[in-house]
Design a protein around this motif. Structure first.
Motif, PDB file in Angstrom:
ATOM      1  N   THR A   8      38.779  48.702  42.379  1.00 15.29           N
ATOM      2  CA  THR A   8      40.057  47.792  41.943  1.00 15.29           C
ATOM      3  C   THR A   8      41.207  48.568  42.538  1.00 15.29           C
ATOM      4  O   THR A   8      41.700  49.345  41.775  1.00 15.29           O
ATOM      5  CB  THR A   8      40.017  47.269  40.412  1.00 15.29           C
ATOM      6  N   PRO A   9      41.902  47.699  43.284  1.00 14.54           N
ATOM      7  CA  PRO A   9      43.431  48.133  43.630  1.00 14.54           C
ATOM      8  C   PRO A   9      44.444  48.157  42.469  1.00 14.54           C
ATOM      9  O   PRO A   9      44.039  47.185  41.637  1.00 14.54           O
ATOM     10  CB  PRO A   9      43.789  47.426  44.630  1.00 14.54           C
ATOM     11  N   THR A  10      45.474  48.958  42.501  1.00 12.26           N
ATOM     12  CA  THR A  10      46.489  48.672  41.580  1.00 12.26           C
ATOM     13  C   THR A  10      47.712  48.687  42.030  1.00 12.26           C
ATOM     14  O   THR A  10      48.010  49.330  43.182  1.00 12.26           O
ATOM     15  CB  THR A  10      46.105  49.889  40.381  1.00 12.26           C
ATOM     16  N   ALA A  11      48.551  48.301  41.128  1.00  9.06           N
ATOM     17  CA  ALA A  11      50.003  48.254  41.512  1.00  9.06           C
ATOM     18  C   ALA A  11      50.565  49.195  40.361  1.00  9.06           C
ATOM     19  O   ALA A  11      50.930  48.921  39.348  1.00  9.06           O
ATOM     20  CB  ALA A  11      50.556  46.898  41.554  1.00  9.06           C
ATOM     21  N   GLY A  12      50.700  50.475  40.839  1.00 15.94           N
ATOM     22  CA  GLY A  12      51.062  51.638  39.935  1.00 15.94           C
ATOM     23  C   GLY A  12      49.731  51.687  38.945  1.00 15.94           C
ATOM     24  O   GLY A  12      48.780  52.044  39.626  1.00 15.94           O
ATOM     25  N   ARG A  13      49.871  51.659  37.626  1.00 19.60           N
ATOM     26  CA  ARG A  13      48.735  51.830  36.911  1.00 19.60           C
ATOM     27  C   ARG A  13      48.090  50.376  36.504  1.00 19.60           C
ATOM     28  O   ARG A  13      47.070  50.404  35.962  1.00 19.60           O
ATOM     29  CB  ARG A  13      49.101  52.461  35.541  1.00 19.60           C
ATOM     30  N   PRO A  37      44.102  42.546  39.643  1.00 22.89           N
ATOM     31  CA  PRO A  37      43.864  41.217  39.030  1.00 22.89           C
ATOM     32  C   PRO A  37      44.467  40.850  37.829  1.00 22.89           C
ATOM     33  O   PRO A  37      44.781  39.524  37.443  1.00 22.89           O
ATOM     34  CB  PRO A  37      42.212  41.479  38.601  1.00 22.89           C
ATOM     35  N   THR A  38      44.831  41.960  36.864  1.00 24.50           N
ATOM     36  CA  THR A  38      45.668  41.886  35.718  1.00 24.50           C
ATOM     37  C   THR A  38      47.165  41.162  36.048  1.00 24.50           C
ATOM     38  O   THR A  38      47.821  40.398  35.330  1.00 24.50           O
ATOM     39  CB  THR A  38      45.669  42.897  34.874  1.00 24.50           C
ATOM     40  N   LEU A  39      47.740  42.071  37.182  1.00 24.02           N
ATOM     41  CA  LEU A  39      49.109  41.634  37.495  1.00 24.02           C
ATOM     42  C   LEU A  39      49.231  40.115  38.265  1.00 24.02           C
ATOM     43  O   LEU A  39      49.941  39.362  37.711  1.00 24.02           O
ATOM     44  CB  LEU A  39      49.319  42.581  38.664  1.00 24.02           C
ATOM     45  N   LEU A  40      47.968  39.662  38.835  1.00 26.04           N
ATOM     46  CA  LEU A  40      48.168  38.351  39.225  1.00 26.04           C
ATOM     47  C   LEU A  40      48.090  37.268  38.075  1.00 26.04           C
ATOM     48  O   LEU A  40      48.711  36.210  38.226  1.00 26.04           O
ATOM     49  CB  LEU A  40      46.996  38.312  40.079  1.00 26.04           C
ATOM     50  N   LEU A  41      47.274  37.482  36.936  1.00 25.81           N
ATOM     51  CA  LEU A  41      46.984  36.786  36.136  1.00 25.81           C
ATOM     52  C   LEU A  41      48.200  36.652  35.261  1.00 25.81           C
ATOM     53  O   LEU A  41      48.826  35.321  35.110  1.00 25.81           O
ATOM     54  CB  LEU A  41      45.942  37.222  35.045  1.00 25.81           C
ATOM     55  N   VAL A  42      48.817  37.802  34.711  1.00 27.45           N
ATOM     56  CA  VAL A  42      49.868  37.617  33.961  1.00 27.45           C
ATOM     57  C   VAL A  42      51.019  37.477  34.668  1.00 27.45           C
ATOM     58  O   VAL A  42      51.991  36.517  34.263  1.00 27.45           O
ATOM     59  CB  VAL A  42      49.919  39.355  33.246  1.00 27.45           C
ATOM     60  N   GLY A  43      51.155  37.804  35.911  1.00 29.22           N
ATOM     61  CA  GLY A  43      52.496  37.611  36.606  1.00 29.22           C
ATOM     62  C   GLY A  43      52.460  35.962  36.923  1.00 29.22           C
ATOM     63  O   GLY A  43      53.729  35.432  36.940  1.00 29.22           O
TER      64      GLY A  43
END
Length: 525
Positions: free
Chosen positions: A445-450, A454-460
């Motif tokens: 799973t790629p990350t943006a920093g830590r 997927p989490t970034l897309l959902l929350v963002g």
């Protein structure tokens, strides 16, 4: 040439009188209006008859020697003479050529006619006594006194100051000085020194009647004293061939004076229509629920903006709420028959009635009665139409709520994009959860920093959607206020047009009618 100019001036005065009578119809006493029309009609009839003849009437009381004077002027015994009681029961005429007086005498309705001379065009009428005990005689006198070209009032030394002739006839002839002669007959019955005194006293009485300067001639039909002077005065009037025009002009002036009454020459002061319309518009706006409509425009703008630019996951809740303008039936376009605005309250109706009355009072300022009453009535004449007219004005006013701003569509597309991003993040996380639940190997799973993407897309995506919705609400609130101001201007203009059309214009049309009436009466006088 002079006669042509006089006739042209007379035409203008009579046309002005006729128009003044038309303008006064329903405003002034009917008898005054009909009298003015009768003068104009009589003038038209007289002008079509011979202008080479001058109809001169000898009028007087019983015992004044009027018929004796008629015989003396005619040079023969035409009229029966009685010393104490009236003997003239019908008017008769003595004619001094030229031929052609028949139509004039037919119009005057004088059947007894005697040709006694040639040349001058004099038509001398011997009238019944104005104080006759026979009512038909008095009516005949009144009729002919009102239509002949020249009046010769025959008075006698005993009754020349009689109030009956002065009050009933002479005082009414103030405008007719140019077509009136006064004869003091039977001066042979007075001592010589008393003749001048009586003539001077008579001139004073005539001045009190408004007939100052009218020729006064002392004569004796029995002895012939003064007859030559009277003949010269008559010849001078008759030879000008203008007595008929002077008589008609005097009739026009008298009728104009009667129409004008105490307000003769009074033109109304200027009044600002705008100053009258503003208070009326405010009262009509309140009665038409304009503040409610303006507020609804702002609310409707915000409601639709939220429905178009809100977070797609919650915007459906906004669609469940009623649109403020649709609830008032203000979104159905020009064909809207009725709105659903609340009816005006009793206080608002009273304010409108007061404003309408104020317009009538102000528009009638400086206008005399009964014209001022006509102005006030005109202001209220269409008050019953105000309710429906206001409702139509609000329904058809351009409220600017039908066309959504273009940025709504752009923001709506952006909201769906961030929602798609959020959905992509949610699906990605759901896939990872499923793989983990099934104990299958998970891809990296790629990350943006830590933070995983997927989490970034959902929350963002969720945060961006909420932020865009909040910013859109702020823009919608600002846009709603702007649209409300534009709607208020459009509504004020529409309401003002209703007040102008149904209240201000009728009042000012009546005011203008009075101003035109004053102008026409002045021209006729």
């Amino acid at each position: 040439m002079k006669l042509a100019k006089a006739a042209a001036s007379l035409d203008e005065r009579l046309a002005a009188l006729s128009e003044a009578a038309d303008l006064a119809e329903g405003r002034l006493d009917r008898q005054l209006v009909e009298r003015a029309r009768a003068v104009a009609e009589r003038a038209g009839a007289r002008r079509n008859l011979s202008v080479d003849h001058t109809a001169v009437a000898l009028a007087g009381a019983t015992g004044s020697g009027k018929s004796s004077l008629f015989n003396a002027l005619a040079g023969c015994d035409l009229a029966e003479v009685g010393p104490t009681r009236p003997t003239t029961s019908a008017a008769q005429a003595a004619l001094w050529g030229p031929d052609g007086s028949g139509p004039l005498l037919d119009w005057l309705d004088v059947p007894l006619r005697h040709v006694v001379g040639d040349g001058s065009g004099l038509v001398l009428l011997d009238l019944p006594d104005h104080d006759s005990i026979v009512s038909a005689h008095r009516l005949e006198v009144d009729r002919l006194v009102g239509v002949v070209d020249l009046l010769v009032w025959v008075l006698d030394p005993q009754k020349y100051a009689d109030a009956a002739v002065h009050e009933r006839y002479l005082k009414a002839l103030g405008r007719h000085r140019d077509v009136v002669l006064v004869v003091l007959n039977q001066i042979d019955r007075l001592p010589e020194r008393a003749v001048k005194r009586c003539l001077d006293d008579l001139r004073g009485l005539l001045a009190d009647d408004g007939l100052e300067g009218v020729p006064v001639v002392g004569v004796s039909a029995r002895t012939g004293q003064g007859l030559s002077e009277l003949r010269v005065a008559l010849d001078r009037k008759v030879s000008r061939r203008a007595a008929w025009a002077s008589r008609l002009a005097a009739d026009a002036g008298a009728a104009a004076d009667a129409l004008a009454g105490p307000s003769a020459g009074t033109a109304p002061a200027s009044v600002s229509r705008a100053d009258l319309a503003r208070p009326l518009s405010r009262a009509l706006s309140q009665a038409a629920a304009v503040p409610l409509v303006v507020e609804s425009v702002a609310k409707a703008h915000r409601h639709r903006a939220v429905a178009a630019t809100g977070w797609p996951l919650t915007r459906w809740l906004r669609r469940l709420r009623p649109d403020p303008l649709r609830r008032l039936h203000l979104t159905r376009g020009p064909g809207t028959a009725r709105t659903s605005l609340p009816p005006p309250t009793a206080v608002q109706l009273t304010a409108v009635d007061t404003a309408v009355r104020d317009v009538g009072e102000a528009a009638g300022g400086g206008v005399p009665e009964p014209w001022a009453s006509a102005v006030r009535h005109a202001a209220r004449s269409r008050a019953a139409e105000l309710g429906d007219a206001l409702d139509r004005a609000v329904a058809h006013a351009s409220l600017g709520a039908s066309k959504p701003p273009r940025w709504w569509k752009a923001v709506g597309v952006l909201q769906w994009l961030v929602t798609a991003v959020m959905a992509a993040g949610a699906l990605w996380l759901l896939a990872l959860f499923a793989l983990d639940y099934l104990l299958l190997p998970k891809p990296p799973t790629p990350t943006a920093g830590r933070v995983p993407w997927p989490t970034l897309l959902l929350v963002g995506g969720a945060a961006a959607g909420v932020l865009i919705a909040l910013l859109s609400r702020l823009a919608a609130w600002i846009g709603g206020r702007r649209r409300a101001r534009k709607a208020a201007r459009a509504l004020r203009a529409a309401i003002g047009q209703v007040g102008e059309e149904l209240v201000v214009t009728p009042a000012f049309e009546e005011r203008s009618r009075y101003a035109r009436f004053v102008e026409r009466v002045t021209s006729a006088g």
